[in-house]
Design a protein around this motif. Structure first.
Motif, PDB file in Angstrom:
ATOM      1  N   ILE A 225       0.868  -1.174   0.000  1.00  0.00           N
ATOM      2  CA  ILE A 225       0.000   0.000   0.000  1.00  0.00           C
ATOM      3  C   ILE A 225       0.906   1.227   0.000  1.00  0.00           C
TER       4      ILE A 225
ATOM      5  N   ILE B 146       9.452   4.264  -1.671  1.00  0.00           N
ATOM      6  CA  ILE B 146       9.668   3.059  -0.857  1.00  0.00           C
ATOM      7  C   ILE B 146       8.775   1.919  -1.355  1.00  0.00           C
ATOM      8  N   GLY B 147       7.490   2.214  -1.575  1.00  0.00           N
ATOM      9  CA  GLY B 147       6.584   1.176  -2.057  1.00  0.00           C
ATOM     10  C   GLY B 147       7.000   0.666  -3.434  1.00  0.00           C
TER      11      GLY B 147
ATOM     12  N   GLU C 166      -1.771   2.622  -5.094  1.00  0.00           N
ATOM     13  CA  GLU C 166      -1.424   3.996  -4.741  1.00  0.00           C
ATOM     14  C   GLU C 166      -2.694   4.841  -4.832  1.00  0.00           C
TER      15      GLU C 166
ATOM     16  N   GLY D  30       3.276  11.762  -3.481  1.00  0.00           N
ATOM     17  CA  GLY D  30       3.404  12.156  -2.076  1.00  0.00           C
ATOM     18  C   GLY D  30       4.724  12.857  -1.808  1.00  0.00           C
TER      19      GLY D  30
ATOM     20  N   ARG E 220       8.642  15.864  -3.493  1.00  0.00           N
ATOM     21  CA  ARG E 220       8.793  17.179  -2.862  1.00  0.00           C
ATOM     22  C   ARG E 220      10.093  17.338  -2.070  1.00  0.00           C
TER      23      ARG E 220
ATOM     24  N   LEU F 260      18.369  15.211  -3.492  1.00  0.00           N
ATOM     25  CA  LEU F 260      19.765  14.818  -3.333  1.00  0.00           C
ATOM     26  C   LEU F 260      19.849  13.342  -2.953  1.00  0.00           C
TER      27      LEU F 260
ATOM     28  N   ALA G   4      -5.869   4.383  -6.681  1.00  0.00           N
ATOM     29  CA  ALA G   4      -6.593   3.284  -6.034  1.00  0.00           C
ATOM     30  C   ALA G   4      -6.225   3.271  -4.553  1.00  0.00           C
ATOM     31  N   ARG G   5      -7.207   3.576  -3.716  1.00  0.00           N
ATOM     32  CA  ARG G   5      -6.906   3.733  -2.286  1.00  0.00           C
ATOM     33  C   ARG G   5      -7.303   2.485  -1.494  1.00  0.00           C
TER      34      ARG G   5
ATOM     35  N   ALA H  96       3.484   1.118   3.024  1.00  0.00           N
ATOM     36  CA  ALA H  96       4.597   2.015   2.682  1.00  0.00           C
ATOM     37  C   ALA H  96       3.976   3.380   2.380  1.00  0.00           C
TER      38      ALA H  96
ATOM     39  N   PRO I 121       4.164   9.570   5.152  1.00  0.00           N
ATOM     40  CA  PRO I 121       3.592  10.372   6.241  1.00  0.00           C
ATOM     41  C   PRO I 121       2.130  10.050   6.537  1.00  0.00           C
TER      42      PRO I 121
ATOM     43  N   VAL J 231       6.069  16.490   3.443  1.00  0.00           N
ATOM     44  CA  VAL J 231       5.978  16.161   4.869  1.00  0.00           C
ATOM     45  C   VAL J 231       6.891  14.980   5.166  1.00  0.00           C
ATOM     46  N   ARG J 232       7.873  15.220   6.033  1.00  0.00           N
ATOM     47  CA  ARG J 232       8.792  14.139   6.429  1.00  0.00           C
ATOM     48  C   ARG J 232       8.089  13.216   7.414  1.00  0.00           C
TER      49      ARG J 232
HETATM   50  C1  LIG Z   1      11.402  18.717   2.458  1.00  0.00           C
HETATM   51  C2  LIG Z   1      11.972  17.364   2.248  1.00  0.00           C
HETATM   52  C3  LIG Z   1      13.219  17.223   1.661  1.00  0.00           C
HETATM   53  C4  LIG Z   1      13.753  15.944   1.471  1.00  0.00           C
HETATM   54  N1  LIG Z   1      14.930  15.816   0.804  1.00  0.00           N
HETATM   55  C5  LIG Z   1      15.469  14.594   0.605  1.00  0.00           C
HETATM   56  C6  LIG Z   1      16.663  14.445  -0.145  1.00  0.00           C
HETATM   57  O1  LIG Z   1      17.210  15.414  -0.673  1.00  0.00           O
HETATM   58  N2  LIG Z   1      17.177  13.199  -0.265  1.00  0.00           N
HETATM   59  C7  LIG Z   1      16.576  12.100   0.298  1.00  0.00           C
HETATM   60  O2  LIG Z   1      17.132  11.014   0.180  1.00  0.00           O
HETATM   61  N3  LIG Z   1      15.398  12.198   0.972  1.00  0.00           N
HETATM   62  C8  LIG Z   1      14.839  13.421   1.122  1.00  0.00           C
HETATM   63  N4  LIG Z   1      13.648  13.553   1.786  1.00  0.00           N
HETATM   64  C9  LIG Z   1      12.977  12.348   2.319  1.00  0.00           C
HETATM   65  C10 LIG Z   1      12.194  11.629   1.219  1.00  0.00           C
HETATM   66  O3  LIG Z   1      11.516  12.513   0.387  1.00  0.00           O
HETATM   67  C11 LIG Z   1      11.191  10.662   1.840  1.00  0.00           C
HETATM   68  O4  LIG Z   1      11.807   9.904   2.824  1.00  0.00           O
HETATM   69  C12 LIG Z   1      10.623   9.688   0.800  1.00  0.00           C
HETATM   70  O5  LIG Z   1      10.158  10.367  -0.329  1.00  0.00           O
HETATM   71  C13 LIG Z   1       9.507   8.893   1.428  1.00  0.00           C
HETATM   72  O6  LIG Z   1       8.975   8.024   0.471  1.00  0.00           O
HETATM   73  P1  LIG Z   1       7.725   7.129   0.845  1.00  0.00           P
HETATM   74  O7  LIG Z   1       7.496   6.224  -0.299  1.00  0.00           O
HETATM   75  O8  LIG Z   1       7.919   6.530   2.193  1.00  0.00           O
HETATM   76  O9  LIG Z   1       6.539   8.192   1.062  1.00  0.00           O
HETATM   77  P2  LIG Z   1       5.614   8.927  -0.003  1.00  0.00           P
HETATM   78  O10 LIG Z   1       6.358   9.386  -1.179  1.00  0.00           O
HETATM   79  O11 LIG Z   1       4.834   9.954   0.739  1.00  0.00           O
HETATM   80  O12 LIG Z   1       4.660   7.760  -0.490  1.00  0.00           O
HETATM   81  C14 LIG Z   1       3.606   7.254   0.296  1.00  0.00           C
HETATM   82  C15 LIG Z   1       2.437   7.048  -0.648  1.00  0.00           C
HETATM   83  O13 LIG Z   1       1.397   6.345   0.012  1.00  0.00           O
HETATM   84  C16 LIG Z   1       0.193   6.747  -0.590  1.00  0.00           C
HETATM   85  N5  LIG Z   1      -0.926   6.359   0.286  1.00  0.00           N
HETATM   86  C17 LIG Z   1      -1.233   6.853   1.506  1.00  0.00           C
HETATM   87  N6  LIG Z   1      -2.321   6.247   1.985  1.00  0.00           N
HETATM   88  C18 LIG Z   1      -2.720   5.330   1.061  1.00  0.00           C
HETATM   89  C19 LIG Z   1      -3.796   4.392   0.981  1.00  0.00           C
HETATM   90  N7  LIG Z   1      -4.696   4.268   1.968  1.00  0.00           N
HETATM   91  N8  LIG Z   1      -3.922   3.618  -0.126  1.00  0.00           N
HETATM   92  C20 LIG Z   1      -3.015   3.742  -1.154  1.00  0.00           C
HETATM   93  N9  LIG Z   1      -1.989   4.620  -1.119  1.00  0.00           N
HETATM   94  C21 LIG Z   1      -1.834   5.400  -0.027  1.00  0.00           C
HETATM   95  C22 LIG Z   1       0.368   8.250  -0.740  1.00  0.00           C
HETATM   96  O14 LIG Z   1      -0.514   8.811  -1.695  1.00  0.00           O
HETATM   97  C23 LIG Z   1       1.826   8.356  -1.136  1.00  0.00           C
HETATM   98  O15 LIG Z   1       2.019   8.465  -2.532  1.00  0.00           O
HETATM   99  C24 LIG Z   1      13.059  14.809   1.934  1.00  0.00           C
HETATM  100  C25 LIG Z   1      11.803  14.961   2.515  1.00  0.00           C
HETATM  101  C26 LIG Z   1      11.251  16.219   2.654  1.00  0.00           C
HETATM  102  C27 LIG Z   1       9.886  16.357   3.228  1.00  0.00           C
END
Ligand SMILES: Cc1cc2nc3c(=O)[nH]c(=O)nc-3n(C[C@H](O)[C@H](O)[C@H](O)COP(=O)(O)OP(=O)(O)OC[C@H]3O[C@@H](n4cnc5c(N)ncnc54)[C@H](O)[C@@H]3O)c2cc1C
Length: 513
Positions: free
Chosen positions: A14, A19-20, A38, A45, A49, A53, A182-183, A218, A221, A325-326
């Motif tokens: 999910i 990461i996912g 997703e 997400g 943003r 780097l 697709a949620r 996955a 935030p 959002v981190r």
């Molecule tokens: C300001 C900022 C600067 C950063 N800079 C860097 C950098 O320079 N280098 C670096 O390595 N890292 C950086 N990071 C960290 C990095 O961006 C994140 O750690 C990473 O993108 C997280 O990926 P993720 O897949 O966990 O989360 P996300 O990209 O948020 O993916 C999670 C997904 O889950 C989906 N989702 C949520 N709920 C559901 C549901 N019920 N059903 C289906 N889908 C769902 C969301 O829509 C989203 O697309 C930065 C973060 C921030 C905020």
């Protein structure tokens, strides 16, 4: 492709951020049957943003997090190798102004450590540049009190969205079923075991029961929201902080690491595409991650600090902003900037007595491949299907090259786009007066990369939406082209255009145009 109901897969993921997407690819390469859902679009997400780097992060040395820096440096090398078309070496300057002896010594040690922790790297080592050399490299720097600068190398992933899409494309090529828009609305349960999820296909407006032997959250935030039904009343796992970036006309020749005068925080000024990114901020956040946006205070902070460092550079003009959002592993009693960026793997069976489901807490883009490998190792162990990861770690260079490289690395996407353009000259023309992207890229995105909305195509498959006009100047041509491919009537086309305008509106609140 949009019919998943009725099947039981080994692994349901999910969340289609980096990461996912990374987990989907790793698991599919190991021969597991995989589904990825997703709620919005892949990479929509936090992943689209960031500062973009691929780095160990000098800042983490201050927190004595050597293991984290070392493992991120190793991943930086791997990504430079498996995605050379998306991840590039980036030289940084770290300028010093009237530094105290203590501060000079501290930075020297930091720079040495940064090199030592990446001993097997292909990138050049650090170098001290004197005042004259520094100003020659970066004439825009404030010269007043400048002593010189450290030059060191990290890497940049300018189009991180494509890194996600290519992971998804490769996962699908190895049999994964993938659904964007697709949620996952609720979990399917067999007593104390999660056995999949009810997924709303938002495009078709239908709900699918997607059965899985294991489910991984996955959701970045959104995690505390997605796992709330599994841990009713429990404390949140995450601390959320918002970070924004401003995108301005090209302001500097080099990438810079700087320290804000107002609060001593580290921030970056980085050349990106034809523009410059300045960021980031770090403030606690408790809303829906989808609603995060830059405020006037955020923008002013970055503009002021960037202007101090480069007094005559064009930071007054903003093309657009983005806010992410981190998702940080929650630690009590520390400030926003001090929270570790290390991820954690959370097994709900051990903690909440709910079997069949795991969650990824925190993490960085830089570490995504290693996190995906760790998660898939555990998944494979739980399923009794242990097999080595096909995404390479430095010790397993024996993995086949075909498995190691991401799909675009061999030029296959570029070849497809060129073939489309050769077959129909109207597809070879740029769509937008402000961007070189051609219509064939949109066709490829719709046909082969699940681009279902204008935002999917412009912001996350091509770089058209990352030009200063964000594709708004060619929106009708894009809508007409996508409409032909996806059978949109006039009314649907108008709705899709309006939806794109709404999507980019939060990014354009500070735009001059
Ligand atoms: C300001 C900022 C600067 C950063 N800079 C860097 C950098 O320079 N280098 C670096 O390595 N890292 C950086 N990071 C960290 C990095 O961006 C994140 O750690 C990473 O993108 C997280 O990926 P993720 O897949 O966990 O989360 P996300 O990209 O948020 O993916 C999670 C997904 O889950 C989906 N989702 C949520 N709920 C559901 C549901 N019920 N059903 C289906 N889908 C769902 C969301 O829509 C989203 O697309 C930065 C973060 C921030 C905020």
């Amino acid at each position: 492709m949009r019919s998943l109901g009725g099947r039981t897969v080994d692994l349901l993921i999910i969340g289609g951020g980096i990461i996912g997407a990374g987990i989907a690819r790793d698991a599919a390469l190991r021969g597991l049957s995989v589904a990825l859902v997703e709620q919005d679009d892949f990479a929509s997400g936090t992943t689209s943003r960031p500062t973009r780097l691929i780095h160990g992060g000098l800042r983490y040395l201050e927190l004595f997090d050597f293991a984290l820096v070392r493992s991120d440096m190793r991943e930086r090398e791997i990504l430079l190798r498996i995605a050379p078309h998306l991840v590039f070496p980036l030289p940084f300057l770290l300028p010093l102004y009237r530094p105290s002896l203590w501060y000079q010594a501290k930075l020297r040690i930091g720079m040495q450590l940064y090199d030592i922790l990446s001993l097997d790297k292909s990138l050049p080592r650090r170098k001290w540049l004197g005042r004259g050399e520094t100003l020659a490299a970066e004439p825009a720097l404030d010269a007043d009190g400048l002593q010189g600068a450290w030059r060191f190398y990290d890497a940049q992933v300018p189009l991180v969205e494509r890194l996600v899409v290519e992971n998804v494309v490769d996962a699908a090529a190895h049999g994964a079923l993938v659904l964007n828009h697709a949620r996952a609305n609720s979990y399917l349960r067999d007593r104390d075991r999660v056995s999949g999820a009810l997924v709303l296909d938002r495009m078709a407006g239908v709900e699918l029961a997607l059965r899985a032997r294991l489910t991984v959250n996955a959701t970045g935030p959104w995690l505390d929201r997605t796992i709330a039904p599994l841990r009713v009343g429990a404390k949140p796992l995450l601390r959320l902080t918002k970070g924004i970036h401003i995108v301005t006309p090209r302001a500097t020749q080099q990438a810079h690491v700087l320290f804000a005068r107002r609060d001593g925080r580290l921030f970056f000024v980085v050349p990106w595409l034809d523009a410059t990114i300045v960021g980031t901020t770090d403030t606690d956040y408790d809303g829906d991650p989808a609603d995060a946006a830059a405020t006037e205070e955020d923008v002013r902070y970055l503009q002021e600090e960037a202007r101090r460092a480069f007094p005559n550079a064009p930071f007054g003009e903003i093309f657009f902003t983005w806010a992410g959002v981190r998702a940080l592993v929650r630690e009590e009693g520390v400030s926003e900037g001090e929270v570790s960026r290390k991820h954690a793997l959370y097994d709900h069976e051990a903690r909440d007595r709910v079997a069949g489901v795991l969650s990824v807490v925190g993490g960085k883009i830089t570490a995504y491949r290693a996190i995906a490998e760790e998660v898939t190792d555990l998944v494979a162990r739980k399923l009794g299907r242990e097999r080595r990861s096909g995404t390479p770690d430095p010790e397993s260079r024996a993995s086949s090259t075909a498995d190691a490289l991401l799909p675009g690395a061999d030029g296959s996407r570029a070849r497809d786009i060129a073939a489309l353009a050769a077959g129909d000259p109207s597809l070879a023309a740029p769509l937008c007066p402000h961007h070189h992207g051609v219509a064939a890229e949109i066709v490829h995105a719709v046909r082969h990369e699940w681009a279902l909305t204008i935002g999917d195509a412009l912001l996350r498959r091509t770089a058209l939406g990352l030009a200063p006009c964000q594709g708004l100047d060619c929106i009708d041509a894009v809508a007409a082209l996508m409409g032909r491919l996806l059978d949109w009537d006039d009314e649907r086309r108008a709705r899709e255009v309006a939806a794109y305008c709404r999507e980019v509106e939060p990014m354009r609140r500070f735009s001059a145009t």
